[in-house]
Design a protein around this motif. Structure first.
Motif, PDB file in Angstrom:
ATOM      1  N   SER A   3       0.670  -1.324  -0.317  1.00 15.89           N
ATOM      2  CA  SER A   3      -0.083   0.122  -0.039  1.00 15.89           C
ATOM      3  C   SER A   3       0.450   0.854  -0.552  1.00 15.89           C
ATOM      4  CB  SER A   3      -1.166  -0.497   1.232  1.00 15.89           C
ATOM      5  OG  SER A   3      -0.208   0.288   2.196  1.00 15.89           O
ATOM      6  N   GLY A   4       2.056   1.216   0.651  1.00 19.73           N
ATOM      7  CA  GLY A   4       3.046   2.844   1.088  1.00 19.73           C
ATOM      8  C   GLY A   4       2.651   3.036   1.643  1.00 19.73           C
ATOM      9  N   LYS A   5       1.505   2.829   2.350  1.00 20.44           N
ATOM     10  CA  LYS A   5       1.183   4.063   3.457  1.00 20.44           C
ATOM     11  C   LYS A   5       1.642   3.744   4.569  1.00 20.44           C
ATOM     12  CE  LYS A   5      -3.239   4.060   1.146  1.00 20.44           C
ATOM     13  NZ  LYS A   5      -4.817   4.216   0.845  1.00 20.44           N
ATOM     14  N   PHE A   6       2.158   2.184   5.387  1.00 15.20           N
ATOM     15  CA  PHE A   6       3.574   1.988   6.213  1.00 15.20           C
ATOM     16  C   PHE A   6       4.422   2.700   6.860  1.00 15.20           C
ATOM     17  CE2 PHE A   6      -1.199   0.060   5.472  1.00 15.20           C
ATOM     18  CZ  PHE A   6      -1.145   0.355   6.591  1.00 15.20           C
ATOM     19  N   SER A   7       4.962   3.182   7.703  1.00 17.21           N
ATOM     20  CA  SER A   7       6.115   3.468   7.962  1.00 17.21           C
ATOM     21  C   SER A   7       7.254   2.190   8.020  1.00 17.21           C
ATOM     22  CB  SER A   7       6.379   4.050   8.936  1.00 17.21           C
ATOM     23  OG  SER A   7       5.902   4.030  10.088  1.00 17.21           O
ATOM     24  N   LYS A   8       6.811   0.968   8.311  1.00 16.68           N
ATOM     25  CA  LYS A   8       7.525  -0.057   8.570  1.00 16.68           C
ATOM     26  C   LYS A   8       7.376  -1.427   7.499  1.00 16.68           C
ATOM     27  CE  LYS A   8       8.535   0.187  13.253  1.00 16.68           C
ATOM     28  NZ  LYS A   8       9.112  -0.037  14.375  1.00 16.68           N
ATOM     29  N   LYS A   9       8.334  -2.247   7.507  1.00 12.64           N
ATOM     30  CA  LYS A   9       7.601  -3.365   6.919  1.00 12.64           C
ATOM     31  C   LYS A   9       7.542  -4.550   7.263  1.00 12.64           C
ATOM     32  CE  LYS A   9       7.022  -1.123   2.597  1.00 12.64           C
ATOM     33  NZ  LYS A   9       6.092  -0.697   1.840  1.00 12.64           N
ATOM     34  N   PHE A  10       6.575  -5.667   6.878  1.00 13.94           N
ATOM     35  CA  PHE A  10       7.224  -6.655   7.026  1.00 13.94           C
ATOM     36  C   PHE A  10       7.643  -6.984   6.653  1.00 13.94           C
ATOM     37  CE2 PHE A  10       5.084 -11.437   7.539  1.00 13.94           C
ATOM     38  CZ  PHE A  10       4.838 -11.213   8.839  1.00 13.94           C
ATOM     39  N   GLU A  11       8.195  -8.469   7.508  1.00 15.52           N
ATOM     40  CA  GLU A  11       9.222  -9.437   6.010  1.00 15.52           C
ATOM     41  C   GLU A  11       8.948 -11.170   6.164  1.00 15.52           C
ATOM     42  OE1 GLU A  11      13.395  -9.232   7.919  1.00 15.52           O
ATOM     43  OE2 GLU A  11      12.752  -8.312   9.131  1.00 15.52           O
ATOM     44  N   LYS A  12       8.389 -11.860   7.057  1.00 16.89           N
ATOM     45  CA  LYS A  12       8.306 -13.160   6.511  1.00 16.89           C
ATOM     46  C   LYS A  12       7.057 -13.729   7.536  1.00 16.89           C
ATOM     47  CE  LYS A  12      12.025 -15.147   7.236  1.00 16.89           C
ATOM     48  NZ  LYS A  12      13.310 -15.814   6.829  1.00 16.89           N
ATOM     49  N   PHE A  13       6.649 -14.792   7.608  1.00 16.24           N
ATOM     50  CA  PHE A  13       6.401 -15.987   8.671  1.00 16.24           C
ATOM     51  C   PHE A  13       6.718 -16.552   8.268  1.00 16.24           C
ATOM     52  CE2 PHE A  13       2.007 -12.866   7.328  1.00 16.24           C
ATOM     53  CZ  PHE A  13       1.762 -13.194   9.182  1.00 16.24           C
ATOM     54  N   THR A  14       7.203 -17.346   9.514  1.00 13.79           N
ATOM     55  CA  THR A  14       8.150 -18.942   9.158  1.00 13.79           C
ATOM     56  C   THR A  14       7.350 -19.638   9.330  1.00 13.79           C
ATOM     57  OG1 THR A  14       8.747 -18.354  11.084  1.00 13.79           O
ATOM     58  CG2 THR A  14      10.313 -17.627   9.421  1.00 13.79           C
ATOM     59  N   GLY A  15       6.447 -20.121  10.237  1.00  7.94           N
ATOM     60  CA  GLY A  15       5.381 -21.113  10.642  1.00  7.94           C
ATOM     61  C   GLY A  15       5.288 -22.286   9.782  1.00  7.94           C
ATOM     62  N   THR A  16       5.465 -23.028   9.799  1.00 11.35           N
ATOM     63  CA  THR A  16       4.986 -24.560   9.050  1.00 11.35           C
ATOM     64  C   THR A  16       3.821 -25.847   9.355  1.00 11.35           C
ATOM     65  OG1 THR A  16       6.619 -25.914   9.561  1.00 11.35           O
ATOM     66  CG2 THR A  16       7.064 -24.380   7.937  1.00 11.35           C
ATOM     67  N   ASP A  17       3.339 -25.851  10.369  1.00  6.38           N
ATOM     68  CA  ASP A  17       2.186 -27.171  11.052  1.00  6.38           C
ATOM     69  C   ASP A  17       1.212 -26.225  11.633  1.00  6.38           C
ATOM     70  OD1 ASP A  17       3.940 -25.776  13.179  1.00  6.38           O
ATOM     71  OD2 ASP A  17       4.649 -28.263  13.914  1.00  6.38           O
ATOM     72  N   ASP A  18       0.787 -25.294  12.443  1.00  8.03           N
ATOM     73  CA  ASP A  18      -0.202 -24.729  13.488  1.00  8.03           C
ATOM     74  C   ASP A  18      -1.233 -24.591  12.397  1.00  8.03           C
ATOM     75  OD1 ASP A  18       1.298 -22.244  11.909  1.00  8.03           O
ATOM     76  OD2 ASP A  18       0.087 -20.787  12.421  1.00  8.03           O
ATOM     77  N   PRO A  19      -2.351 -24.625  12.162  1.00  5.17           N
ATOM     78  CA  PRO A  19      -3.928 -24.759  11.601  1.00  5.17           C
ATOM     79  C   PRO A  19      -4.302 -24.004  10.635  1.00  5.17           C
ATOM     80  CG  PRO A  19      -4.335 -24.766  13.995  1.00  5.17           C
ATOM     81  CD  PRO A  19      -2.646 -24.229  14.105  1.00  5.17           C
ATOM     82  N   LEU A  20      -4.761 -24.538   9.701  1.00  6.66           N
ATOM     83  CA  LEU A  20      -5.103 -23.690   8.186  1.00  6.66           C
ATOM     84  C   LEU A  20      -6.393 -23.135   8.979  1.00  6.66           C
ATOM     85  CD1 LEU A  20      -3.892 -25.779   5.091  1.00  6.66           C
ATOM     86  CD2 LEU A  20      -3.146 -23.835   6.138  1.00  6.66           C
ATOM     87  N   GLY A  21      -7.760 -22.771   7.925  1.00  7.15           N
ATOM     88  CA  GLY A  21      -8.277 -21.466   8.870  1.00  7.15           C
ATOM     89  C   GLY A  21      -9.028 -22.200   7.148  1.00  7.15           C
ATOM     90  N   LYS A  22     -10.132 -21.725   6.890  1.00 12.62           N
ATOM     91  CA  LYS A  22     -11.177 -20.978   5.754  1.00 12.62           C
ATOM     92  C   LYS A  22     -11.757 -20.391   5.002  1.00 12.62           C
ATOM     93  CE  LYS A  22     -13.574 -21.702   9.993  1.00 12.62           C
ATOM     94  NZ  LYS A  22     -14.001 -22.274  11.242  1.00 12.62           N
ATOM     95  N   ARG A  23     -12.040 -20.721   3.800  1.00 13.79           N
ATOM     96  CA  ARG A  23     -12.931 -19.598   2.998  1.00 13.79           C
ATOM     97  C   ARG A  23     -14.240 -19.137   3.137  1.00 13.79           C
ATOM     98  NH1 ARG A  23      -8.720 -18.745  -0.702  1.00 13.79           N
ATOM     99  NH2 ARG A  23      -6.687 -20.018  -0.592  1.00 13.79           N
ATOM    100  N   LEU A  24     -14.652 -18.541   3.435  1.00 17.90           N
ATOM    101  CA  LEU A  24     -16.038 -17.972   3.723  1.00 17.90           C
ATOM    102  C   LEU A  24     -16.903 -16.916   2.501  1.00 17.90           C
ATOM    103  CD1 LEU A  24     -16.296 -17.185   7.687  1.00 17.90           C
ATOM    104  CD2 LEU A  24     -16.766 -18.988   7.129  1.00 17.90           C
ATOM    105  N   ASN A  25     -17.886 -17.854   2.005  1.00 15.18           N
ATOM    106  CA  ASN A  25     -18.822 -17.337   1.400  1.00 15.18           C
ATOM    107  C   ASN A  25     -20.559 -17.003   1.944  1.00 15.18           C
ATOM    108  OD1 ASN A  25     -20.800 -17.698  -1.272  1.00 15.18           O
ATOM    109  ND2 ASN A  25     -19.345 -17.042  -1.758  1.00 15.18           N
ATOM    110  N   ASN A  26     -20.577 -15.637   2.007  1.00 16.14           N
ATOM    111  CA  ASN A  26     -22.054 -15.622   2.365  1.00 16.14           C
ATOM    112  C   ASN A  26     -22.747 -14.901   1.537  1.00 16.14           C
ATOM    113  OD1 ASN A  26     -20.811 -13.100   2.250  1.00 16.14           O
ATOM    114  ND2 ASN A  26     -21.801 -12.163   3.575  1.00 16.14           N
ATOM    115  N   SER A  27     -22.900 -15.499   0.160  1.00 15.19           N
ATOM    116  CA  SER A  27     -23.947 -15.121  -1.379  1.00 15.19           C
ATOM    117  C   SER A  27     -25.412 -15.472  -0.913  1.00 15.19           C
ATOM    118  CB  SER A  27     -23.712 -16.046  -2.530  1.00 15.19           C
ATOM    119  OG  SER A  27     -21.889 -15.581  -2.854  1.00 15.19           O
ATOM    120  N   ARG A  28     -25.661 -16.719  -0.008  1.00 16.29           N
ATOM    121  CA  ARG A  28     -27.235 -16.497   0.432  1.00 16.29           C
ATOM    122  C   ARG A  28     -27.112 -15.664   1.373  1.00 16.29           C
ATOM    123  NH1 ARG A  28     -28.878 -21.629   4.018  1.00 16.29           N
ATOM    124  NH2 ARG A  28     -28.287 -19.656   5.257  1.00 16.29           N
TER     125      ARG A  28
END
Length: 348
Positions: free
Chosen positions: A302-327
């Motif tokens: 976005s270029g709007k923030f003064s700091k930059k995030f570098e990276k995530f390093t995790g490999t085995d924590d839980p995943l999430g879900k993809r929600l859709n509320n079209s109905r």
């Protein structure tokens, strides 16, 4: 002055940290009534965000603290056909009150709180506050319960009491969480997806039991995804602020998040109440799921923030879900103000 983006990963979620992205701006919005003052975390924004309502600027704050004594409400109080009881008038509840009064000028809005800490502030925005509305032998045509479980020693009992205050004429709504959907592989979920079985998790147990109570009363449920909002001033709180500060985080980058702005959560709540649904389950999200990495890439790019995030390093924590509320959108007749987190970033 500054601005912040506050995330709640899932509504009523008390296990994972909430998230706040700290921005710097000349916005007129104020978080002084939203959170206690906290130190500046040092993440700044170099552009001026567009202003939201002046209501949000001065009248949103979450109550905390022990209950205090107060004079009980009068059981002879006259209740009108569009009057609304909000159990838990925090950020979401106050936005609901604001929207509701715009829909029904002259109506009364009542707020039941866990403490008296912010009763004076609620009174200033024409929310009639009490610790005891649900114990006052009053019946309300519209009731919304948006208090989190952690503020109550008997959450289900409090919810049952609130539901019993509904007179059955307008609508009863419980704002729940998308957490009960039984998916942790970044798979697709909608309103009809399977939920976690009772007994697997105390957190989802209390939500599912709460939903069952509301549905048995003929009320409806709104399962909300991760909430966020922007204000001025700085509050040192949350996972996303931590991500930006730390730069490298030991969490997996591909975990999918689902978001909805607090303003949109309020507008969909009001839309559901107005339609007077009975015994329904709805889903509140922006239909633009993002991975942790995608969220932080948007922040970085976005270029709007003064700091930059570098990276995530995790490999085995839980995943999430993809929600859709079209109905939900089709049935309620609702669309969000902020169609995505990327859209939101463009407005700040």
């Amino acid at each position: 002055m500054g601005s912040l983006v506050h995330f709640t990963p899932m509504h009523h979620h008390t296990q994972l940290p909430t998230t706040t992205l700290f921005l710097h701006s000349s916005s007129t919005l104020s978080s002084s009534l939203l959170f206690p003052a906290r130190p500046n975390c040092g993440i700044t924004l170099n552009t001026t965000p567009s202003s939201s309502s002046s209501f949000m600027a001065t009248h949103l704050q979450v109550s905390k603290g022990a209950p205090s004594e107060e004079v009980g409400p009068s059981p002879s109080l006259a209740i009108g056909q569009h009057d609304l009881l909000i159990v838990g008038p925090g950020i979401l509840g106050r936005l609901v009150a604001h929207n509701w009064r715009q829909e029904y000028p002259g109506c009364q809005v009542f707020g039941q709180t866990a403490t008296t800490n912010h009763h004076e502030q609620l009174t200033k925005i024409d929310i009639n506050p009490s610790l005891k509305w649900t114990k006052a032998s009053l019946r309300f045509p519209y009731v919304i319960f948006c208090a989190p479980p952690y503020q109550s020693s008997d959450y289900l009992g409090d919810l049952r009491l609130a539901a019993s205050c509904w007179n059955g004429e307008g609508a009863l709504l419980f704002t729940s969480s998308s957490a009960p959907y039984d998916c942790n592989d970044n798979g697709l979920c909608d309103e009809d997806s399977a939920v976690v079985p009772i007994g697997r998790s105390p957190r989802t147990d209390v939500l599912l039991k709460a939903e069952k109570i509301v549905l048995e009363f003929g009320g409806s449920v709104l399962r909300l995804s991760g909430l966020y909002i922007s204000f001025s001033e700085f509050i040192d709180k949350g996972a996303h602020a931590y991500w930006l500060e730390k730069g490298i985080v030991e969490s997996r980058p591909d975990h999918i998040l689902n978001l909805i702005h607090y303003e949109d959560a309020a507008s969909i709540s009001v839309a559901i109440l107005k339609k007077q649904f009975r015994g329904r389950i709805f889903l509140g999200c922006d239909n633009h799921p993002l991975s942790r990495q995608e969220v932080m890439d948007l922040v970085n790019k976005s270029g709007k923030f003064s700091k930059k995030f570098e990276k995530f390093t995790g490999t085995d924590d839980p995943l999430g879900k993809r929600l859709n509320n079209s109905r939900t959108r089709q049935e309620v007749g609702w669309e969000p103000k902020y169609s995505s987190f990327a859209h939101f970033l463009e407005t700040i």
